[in-house]
Design an enzyme around this catalytic site. Structure first.
Site, PDB file in Angstrom:
ATOM      1  N   ASP A 184       0.434  -6.240 -10.782  1.00  0.00           N
ATOM      2  CA  ASP A 184      -0.509  -5.221 -11.221  1.00  0.00           C
ATOM      3  C   ASP A 184      -0.413  -5.046 -12.746  1.00  0.00           C
ATOM      4  O   ASP A 184       0.488  -5.586 -13.398  1.00  0.00           O
ATOM      5  CB  ASP A 184      -0.168  -3.909 -10.492  1.00  0.00           C
ATOM      6  N   ASP A 242     -10.411  -1.144  -7.864  1.00  0.00           N
ATOM      7  CA  ASP A 242     -10.108  -1.159  -6.427  1.00  0.00           C
ATOM      8  C   ASP A 242     -11.363  -0.990  -5.571  1.00  0.00           C
ATOM      9  O   ASP A 242     -12.253  -0.192  -5.881  1.00  0.00           O
ATOM     10  CB  ASP A 242      -9.112  -0.054  -6.088  1.00  0.00           C
ATOM     11  N   GLY A 265     -10.031  -6.944 -13.758  1.00  0.00           N
ATOM     12  CA  GLY A 265     -11.036  -7.426 -14.711  1.00  0.00           C
ATOM     13  C   GLY A 265     -10.660  -7.157 -16.152  1.00  0.00           C
ATOM     14  O   GLY A 265     -11.269  -7.726 -17.060  1.00  0.00           O
TER      15      GLY A 265
HETATM   16  C1  GLA Z   1      -3.664  -0.939  -7.957  1.00  0.00           C
HETATM   17  C2  GLA Z   1      -4.143  -2.208  -7.248  1.00  0.00           C
HETATM   18  C3  GLA Z   1      -4.203  -1.953  -5.761  1.00  0.00           C
HETATM   19  C4  GLA Z   1      -2.840  -1.519  -5.248  1.00  0.00           C
HETATM   20  C5  GLA Z   1      -2.378  -0.291  -6.034  1.00  0.00           C
HETATM   21  C6  GLA Z   1      -0.940   0.099  -5.728  1.00  0.00           C
HETATM   22  O1  GLA Z   1      -4.581   0.097  -7.824  1.00  0.00           O
HETATM   23  O2  GLA Z   1      -5.383  -2.584  -7.748  1.00  0.00           O
HETATM   24  O3  GLA Z   1      -4.646  -3.100  -5.081  1.00  0.00           O
HETATM   25  O4  GLA Z   1      -1.921  -2.569  -5.384  1.00  0.00           O
HETATM   26  O5  GLA Z   1      -2.426  -0.535  -7.437  1.00  0.00           O
HETATM   27  O6  GLA Z   1      -0.603   1.233  -6.491  1.00  0.00           O
END
Ligand code: GLA
Length: 526
Positions: free
Chosen positions: A171, A226, A206
């Site tokens: 992430d 997300d 992105g």
């Molecule tokens: C981000 C990612 C998600 C998930 C969360 C966990 O938002 O994009 O897919 O992994 O972190 O906190």
């Protein structure tokens, strides 16, 4: 949420403009000197088709994630037919899996994962699946609950290799001030230094235009923010994401995938038509197929959609072309531009109108000659029509799709979909005399093109291990023989790599890896 919604709309438009202007992609970002020259996937052979698996975040969020949940999901994934349809990568997303000890090393949160993260990985491998783990490139993960890898890239990737992860999602939270290309490049370097090839899944939503540069350092990258808040499927947002992801089609290919996020198919609140449409879109876009629903509580309809091998065959096509929108009139969009390995084409009609409609699709708008006589296979109904001249007509209900394969022949082969009985062989010798121990791994091909024999990479074999491959094009067995002669007391490990080609297209298939553990209880004479 902490991040802007649908980042790729703007970024994708910029990228598309760039493409249109020059016909070629010009990286806009500064490339650090140490950026690998060849694609990350080039050497490791991973993810030559989009990774398939299951990840917990979309339905569960952080809280209920623990070893019990993951083990129950693994059981359901096998029992409900997803494993036999090619879903393999599974494991925890964010959810307090580990913390950093006083010595700086990552240690499992044993309260949540009593077998340890290695123990959970062994369990997953024992079931013939692959192990996916999560971390962050910044100082902390998104919830703040776990340490990020910043400044600890090499130790942390070593820990992931020790836990035997096969897939690492990284992430981009809490990363302010970090150079995104340098950071993810360093993480890729750390993965290589750790010595266990992993699918590197970048998750910057992105940010930093990963489609431009991330193919050199990873295998897939999130293109948008997300797809939903945990537990709350959002159809409109998923559709917006699909159209944003579409703009990046030119950047995808074997070993390098645009990732429009884990799927919401089968989450509460979605109709069967919407589930079918979303799954078809992800397949058409050659997107990673990471299921995001609760597999323990899945309707037959959702299971049927997620395991439809003809749809999966479009996603897993070895040519690895991302289909794209040809036209969109608001209610109806035509998605095409996806040639398949056998010379057929995948075509998708997505209908967002309110009342059932008929729509004619002509050969010419698909780039074919009007006079061609063609067979049309409807993936969801299983019906084939033809030969048809000039056009076909589809009838589509609200928020539903017609998902088609169009071919000159009345045959619609499915490319290889591989399923392993196990990816972990465990051998033990308690004798002081030399022994030969064997353990087998069987790989079954659920597709319809018979595979040539797997070629084991001799460089992946230590002196104590030999592997013989036997069997036919649909099922082959790797017989692993360990010779203990001359070995000292201790634990030995090999990560065996095997390669194959898809026989119809001649394309290399994703390398197949499995672990062999050998425990030698006493020193053994030669
Ligand atoms: C981000 C990612 C998600 C998930 C969360 C966990 O938002 O994009 O897919 O992994 O972190 O906190």
């Amino acid at each position: 949420m902490r991040r802007p919604v649908i980042v790729a709309l703007a970024a994708g438009a910029a990228a598309a403009a760039l493409l249109a202007a020059s016909g070629r992609v010009t990286p806009q970002l500064r490339r650090p000197q140490d950026l690998p020259r060849t694609a990350h996937a080039g050497a490791d052979g991973l993810a030559l088709t989009p990774p398939m698996g299951w990840y917990p975040w979309n339905v569960f969020g952080e809280e209920p994630q623990n070893e019990k949940l993951i083990r129950e999901i693994v059981d359901a994934l096998v029992a409900r037919g997803l494993k036999d349809a090619g879903y393999a990568y599974v494991g925890p997303d964010e959810g307090v899996c580990f913390s950093r000890g006083p010595d700086g090393r990552l240690t499992t949160n044993l309260a949540r994962y009593p077998s340890g993260l290695r123990g959970l990985g062994d369990h997953i491998h024992g079931r013939g699946l692959k192990y996916a783990l999560y971390t962050d490139a910044g100082s902390r993960t998104c919830s703040g609950a776990m340490p990020g890898t910043k400044g600890r890239e090499f130790e942390d990737m070593r820990a992931f290799a020790d836990w035997r992860a096969d897939y690492v999602k990284i992430d981009w939270c809490n990363s302010s001030g970090q150079d995104i290309v340098q950071t993810y490049s360093l993480l890729a370097k750390a993965q290589r230094a750790a010595g266990r090839p992993v699918v590197h899944s970048l998750c910057s939503w992105g940010d930093g235009y990963p489609w431009v540069w991330a193919g050199a350092v990873g295998h897939m990258w999130r293109t948008t923010s997300d797809i939903c808040a945990p537990g709350r499927a959002d159809w409109d947002r998923a559709i917006r994401i699909a159209f944003a992801n579409d703009k990046l089609a030119d950047f995808a290919g074997p070993g390098r995938w645009n990732d429009p996020d884990m799927m919401i198919v089968g989450m509460p609140g979605l109709t069967e038509a919407r589930n079918r449409s979303l799954f078809s879109l992800w397949c058409m876009m050659a997107a990673p197929l990471m299921a995001g629903n609760d597999l323990r509580d899945m309707s037959p309809s959702t299971a049927g959609i997620l395991t439809n091998l003809e749809a999966i065959g479009v996603d897993q096509d070895p040519l690895g072309v991302q289909g794209r929108v040809v036209w969109n009139d608001g209610n109806v969009s035509l998605w095409a531009g996806k040639p398949l390995f056998d010379g057929s084409l995948a075509v998708l009609v997505l209908y967002l109108g309110k009342h059932r409609a008929d729509r004619q699709i002509s050969w010419e708008e698909l780039g074919l000659a009007a006079g061609d006589e063609l067979y049309v296979r409807n993936i969801w109904t299983g019906e084939t029509n033809g030969p048809l001249a000039g056009a076909t007509t589809v009838s589509v209900g609200p928020d539903d799709v017609a998902f088609l394969r169009i071919s000159r022949t009345n045959e619609f082969p499915v490319p290889p979909v591989l399923v392993a009985d196990t990816t972990l062989v465990t051998l033990r010798s308690a004798s002081a005399g030399a022994e030969r121990l064997t353990g087998a791994v069987t790989v079954t091909n659920k597709g319809t093109s018979a595979l040539p024999p797997w070629r084991v990479d001799p460089k992946s074999l230590p002196p104590w291990l030999s592997v013989a491959v036997s069997g036919s094009g649909q099922s082959q067995t790797f017989v692993n023989t360990a010779s203990t002669a001359g070995l000292k007391k201790g634990r030995y490990h090999a990560l065996v790599r095997a390669d194959n080609v898809e026989p119809v297209s001649g394309r290399p298939m994703s390398a197949f890896y499995y672990d062999v553990d050998l425990e030698v209880v006493r020193n053994v004479k030669r």
